[in-house]
Design a protein around this motif. Sequence first.
Motif, short mmCIF file in Angstrom:
data_model
loop_
_atom_site.label_atom_id
_atom_site.label_comp_id
_atom_site.label_asym_id
_atom_site.label_seq_id
_atom_site.Cartn_x
_atom_site.Cartn_y
_atom_site.Cartn_z
N SER A 1 0.82 -1.22 0.00
CA SER A 1 0.00 0.00 0.00
C SER A 1 0.85 1.27 0.00
O SER A 1 0.38 2.34 -0.36
CB SER A 1 -0.94 0.01 1.22
N TYR B 1 -5.68 2.76 -3.69
CA TYR B 1 -6.09 4.13 -4.01
C TYR B 1 -7.27 4.16 -4.97
O TYR B 1 -8.06 5.11 -4.96
CB TYR B 1 -4.89 4.93 -4.54
N TYR C 1 -10.06 3.79 -2.47
CA TYR C 1 -10.33 5.07 -1.83
C TYR C 1 -11.17 5.97 -2.74
O TYR C 1 -12.17 6.56 -2.32
CB TYR C 1 -9.02 5.79 -1.49
N CYS D 1 -14.87 4.53 -3.37
CA CYS D 1 -15.74 4.63 -2.20
C CYS D 1 -16.06 6.08 -1.86
O CYS D 1 -17.20 6.39 -1.50
CB CYS D 1 -15.08 3.94 -1.00
N PHE D 2 -15.06 6.97 -2.00
CA PHE D 2 -15.35 8.38 -1.70
C PHE D 2 -16.30 8.96 -2.73
O PHE D 2 -17.19 9.75 -2.40
CB PHE D 2 -14.06 9.20 -1.66
N ILE E 1 -13.00 3.23 3.55
CA ILE E 1 -11.93 4.23 3.60
C ILE E 1 -11.40 4.35 5.02
O ILE E 1 -10.19 4.30 5.27
CB ILE E 1 -12.43 5.60 3.09
N LEU F 1 -7.68 3.19 6.32
CA LEU F 1 -6.80 4.20 6.92
C LEU F 1 -6.36 3.76 8.32
O LEU F 1 -5.21 3.96 8.72
CB LEU F 1 -7.51 5.55 6.99
#
Length: 272
Positions: free
Chosen positions: A67, A79, A82, A85-86, A129, A133
């Motif tokens: 990652s 990524y 990320y 999903c965002f 996400i 994180l």
Amino acid sequence: KGALVETSFTFKVLFFYGFILMLLISSVVAFIQRCRISAKKGEMFFFLEFEESYDEKGRLDLLPIDSDNEGTEGYERIYEAYGFCFGMFVLFIFFTMMSLAWEGAVGYQLPTFIPFSLMLATGLWITPIFALLILELNENDVLRIFVLTIMGSFLSVSIGLLLSGSIYMEILGLLLPLFFLPLLIYHLQSLIFLGIAIGTPWNVNPKVRKIMAWYGMVWFPLLLIYQGSQITLLGSNEYKDTWANAIEVAMLLFINTVEIIFRMFEVLGPGA
């Protein structure tokens, strides 16, 4: 009668807000647990591979494979996850708000469960996400801080309810726009120079990013306190005391909570 109306609306807002916060916590914990099972079995989960490692205290600490290695398949996958999903998170915010505005646009109100379901789906899209994180840092300590941050957000709203109508909230309402200017300038310069409207500005020093993250962790809880103080005032208006309006207020509170959580990750992450 007025007090009953206010209490009723306050209960609705806190119910929806508390429900989506509990959903967020439980889904993040479940996601991390599923990642641990996948790592133990050597399987992929969420199109990612995880490896078991241990922190300095000897506790299990998962890591998404590659990652941090730019250019590798693992780096690109995480990524992409990320970004996807965002994007869905923002899209479902739009869907939720559109369903809440349905009555004004079309002339009749959608059943309450529709905007409520969309709001919950919004929370689920941000879950991967936050979970990833947390895994990239240390799920043992950061997960605890994550839960405490969410509880602190709920506490901020509760403080606002208790101080509703006081001179302190009037002063806070006047100062919040002024205190927002540093955050506005910070993100606006990123939009002007890089075309990035959301997320952490990339063209600033890591130390500056961390300072602004701390600043955001002060400003957004203050905003939650002020928004909490407005709930009682909204409930006193019989035209505003509806389930749809309660969902809308809870959604706004949740969005600000997400802002606080992102800044919490910036504070805990690497930086000068």
